[in-house]
Design an enzyme around this catalytic site. Structure first.
Site, mmCIF file in Angstrom:
data_model
loop_
_atom_site.group_PDB
_atom_site.id
_atom_site.type_symbol
_atom_site.label_atom_id
_atom_site.label_comp_id
_atom_site.label_asym_id
_atom_site.label_seq_id
_atom_site.Cartn_x
_atom_site.Cartn_y
_atom_site.Cartn_z
ATOM 1 N N HIS A 266 -8.868 -28.575 -15.280
ATOM 2 C CA HIS A 266 -9.707 -27.449 -15.731
ATOM 3 C C HIS A 266 -9.924 -27.477 -17.246
ATOM 4 O O HIS A 266 -9.932 -26.433 -17.902
ATOM 5 C CB HIS A 266 -9.073 -26.110 -15.320
ATOM 6 C CG HIS A 266 -9.061 -25.882 -13.836
ATOM 7 N ND1 HIS A 266 -10.149 -25.420 -13.143
ATOM 8 C CD2 HIS A 266 -8.087 -26.074 -12.910
ATOM 9 C CE1 HIS A 266 -9.852 -25.333 -11.850
ATOM 10 N NE2 HIS A 266 -8.602 -25.733 -11.683
ATOM 11 N N ASP B 271 -2.795 -25.949 -12.031
ATOM 12 C CA ASP B 271 -3.295 -26.071 -10.660
ATOM 13 C C ASP B 271 -4.406 -27.103 -10.541
ATOM 14 O O ASP B 271 -5.037 -27.488 -11.525
ATOM 15 C CB ASP B 271 -3.801 -24.714 -10.160
ATOM 16 C CG ASP B 271 -4.995 -24.223 -10.974
ATOM 17 O OD1 ASP B 271 -4.952 -24.362 -12.215
ATOM 18 O OD2 ASP B 271 -5.964 -23.712 -10.383
ATOM 19 N N GLU B 272 -4.656 -27.542 -9.321
ATOM 20 C CA GLU B 272 -5.822 -28.338 -8.936
ATOM 21 C C GLU B 272 -6.076 -29.527 -9.854
ATOM 22 O O GLU B 272 -7.182 -29.720 -10.357
ATOM 23 C CB GLU B 272 -7.065 -27.444 -8.890
ATOM 24 C CG GLU B 272 -6.968 -26.319 -7.870
ATOM 25 C CD GLU B 272 -8.216 -25.458 -7.827
ATOM 26 O OE1 GLU B 272 -8.625 -25.067 -6.722
ATOM 27 O OE2 GLU B 272 -8.781 -25.178 -8.900
ATOM 28 N N VAL B 273 -5.078 -30.354 -10.055
ATOM 29 C CA VAL B 273 -5.251 -31.549 -10.896
ATOM 30 C C VAL B 273 -5.761 -32.700 -10.029
ATOM 31 O O VAL B 273 -5.104 -33.109 -9.064
ATOM 32 C CB VAL B 273 -3.926 -31.943 -11.581
ATOM 33 C CG1 VAL B 273 -4.134 -33.153 -12.476
ATOM 34 C CG2 VAL B 273 -3.385 -30.767 -12.394
#
Length: 511
Positions: free
Chosen positions: A247, A307-309
């Site tokens: 992100h 998160d969400e790597v």
């Protein structure tokens, strides 16, 4: 003790005798909702004894004053500001305190409300914290008694200012609405892939290159300071989130070599992935940035995301591949993520801040400090995740069932209302580690034009779940009270959307 949040309850007794009539039919059940005996109280206090005896509050003479025994008085600007604010809530612009000569109250009138702060530390000049005492009692106001305190200490709203920039007036309006619903944490997801609106003193190029516009779509140091102070006066903590290593696309526009170059075969593709975890310059940058963040945001915690790597770019990069081999990580890129996160946590620890992280950081086995707050957000196997996190001894907050950016036809507030945060299997000691939750409104489809009505009063359902007793679950009673509470929000300038077919006596006149 948080004086402002105690003051936020001043209108509870008044609300008991307010009368918004509601004869609505529930769309799904086709049940007639009877008016609640608790009037428009929201969220419902822990203990309420209601009398049908009512008294008038005369705008010409009614005053909110410090009790003689109170540990805080006229010198407490936080309290005095709250008095003025709640007077306006009750009477609007009918009369400002002191403008009209007071007269003697009649036999059925209340002439003043005395506020007695009992704690030795009134927190008049400090910032609210997780340990602030929000309890309060009301006695003999229209023969009603209230004893109140929150079930959970952390009751938050997440707003995303990266996917769409939110003007300051929108943020302030929602902080006002948060206070009206007894939320006490503003989780400010301030930057993300699309834009970097935070104007950093240390690295001004981040917003110059990464914001949607370098002048009109940024939050200056003065803006941030004003938002934090506005929140403080309403008993609201401001916890910023600077999410890495994923992100971060907007970060790379202003900080050379921060992001990982992606490869197509043996040549760079021209695109970039997550933060580059193998360069010393990465950690030097993070050290300086988080040193600034810790000085700008006074709360004891900062949210570090995690998160969400997406590992595909790391996987494509030959330098990353060599580093993985040197470290003995094999092909397990979650180990590389953990390597980065651990170094970041060590950096943040030196700033004397605690940290919150999204659940993936815990799931990937990163070594965490004992006081880490794990934020559970993923929608699958929620109860199992809550059980695992608390079993490991970590403080936990829940958001999984309260993603308000997902919208549906009908009264979805009921779904949020019916959530029980402690429904997972675990010991009493584990349940005590759950300090609360947050309603999240991500910004893909909301901006200044529609954020507020989409958030309210749907978030109000979460507010009562986090404040009121576990046993408060009557949907019919909640509908009656929430309908009136929604009208109260509208009357106070918050464009809260309707629950169903209804009307409010006071027309919305805009913010």
């Amino acid at each position: 003790m948080s004086a402002t949040l105690r003051l936020a309850l001043l209108l509870l007794a008044v609300a008991v005798c307010q009368g918004y009539q509601s004869n609505d039919i529930d769309e799904e059940d086709e049940l007639v909702y009877e008016p609640s005996k608790y009037g428009s109280l929201w969220p419902l206090p822990q203990k309420v004894r209601v009398s049908e005896v009512s008294f008038k509050l005369p705008s010409a003479s009614f005053k909110i004053v410090d009790a003689k025994e109170s540990s805080a008085g006229p010198s407490c600007s936080l309290l005095q500001n709250a008095y003025r604010r709640y007077y306006e809530y009750m009477f609007g612009s009918v009369r400002k305190p002191g403008y009209v000569k007071s007269r003697a109250a009649g036999p059925s009138e209340i002439s003043e409300l005395q506020v007695w702060i009992t704690s030795a530390d009134s927190e008049c000049d400090s910032y609210p914290s997780l340990t602030s005492d929000e309890s309060c009692e009301f006695k003999n106001i229209n023969s009603t008694t209230i004893s109140d305190f929150p079930r959970f200490a952390h009751r938050g709203i997440l707003l995303d200012t990266s996917r769409h920039f939110l003007p300051i007036k929108v943020i302030l309006a929602n902080l006002e609405a948060m206070a009206m619903n007894k939320f006490n944490v503003f989780h400010w997801h301030i930057v993300d892939d699309p834009s970097f609106p935070y104007l950093s003193r240390t690295f001004p190029q981040l917003s110059q290159q990464g914001a949607y516009h370098p002048y009109t779509h940024v939050y200056t140091p003065a803006d941030v300071k004003m938002i934090i102070e506005f929140a403080r006066l309403r008993g609201i903590r401001v916890i910023p989130e600077f999410d890495t290593p994923g992100h971060t696309q907007s970060w790379g526009k202003g900080q050379k070599d921060l992001l990982t170059p992606c490869y197509s075969g043996t040549t760079p593709s021209g695109t970039f992935g997550p933060v580059n975890p193998i360069l010393n310059t990465t950690y030097s940058f993070m050290r300086q940035l988080f040193s600034e963040i810790s000085s700008v945001f006074p709360d004891a915690y900062v949210h570090l995301g995690g998160d969400e790597v997406d590992f595909s770019c790391w996987r494509s990069n030959p330098d990353i591949q060599n580093f993985m081999e040197q470290q003995g990580f094999g092909q397990d890129y979650s180990k590389l993520e953990s390597f980065y996160i651990q170094k970041l946590l060590d950096i943040v620890t030196t700033t004397q801040k605690g940290y919150m992280i999204w659940q993936e950081v815990f799931d990937n086995g990163v070594k965490l400090k004992p006081d880490t707050v794990v934020h559970v957000w993923m929608g699958n196997r929620v109860e199992e995740e809550m059980q695992n996190v608390t079993e490991a001894g970590y403080t936990t907050i829940l958001s999984s069932p309260w993603y308000l950016d997902y919208i549906s036809y009908g009264q979805d507030w009921q779904k949020y209302y019916k959530v029980e945060p402690l429904s997972f299997k675990g010991t009493e000691a584990q349940k005590k580690l759950v300090i609360g939750g947050e309603a999240c409104l991500w910004g893909e489809y909301v901006d200044a034009t529609n954020l507020t009505p989409r958030l309210w009063p749907r978030a109000s359902a979460v507010a009562e779940r986090l404040w009121s007793a576990k046993e408060v679950t009557d949907i019919s009673d909640a509908y009656s009270r929430l309908s009136m509470h929604r009208c109260r929000l509208v009357e106070r300038g918050i464009p809260a959307e309707p629950l169903f077919t209804s009307f409010c006596p006071h027309e919305y006149k805009g913010v």
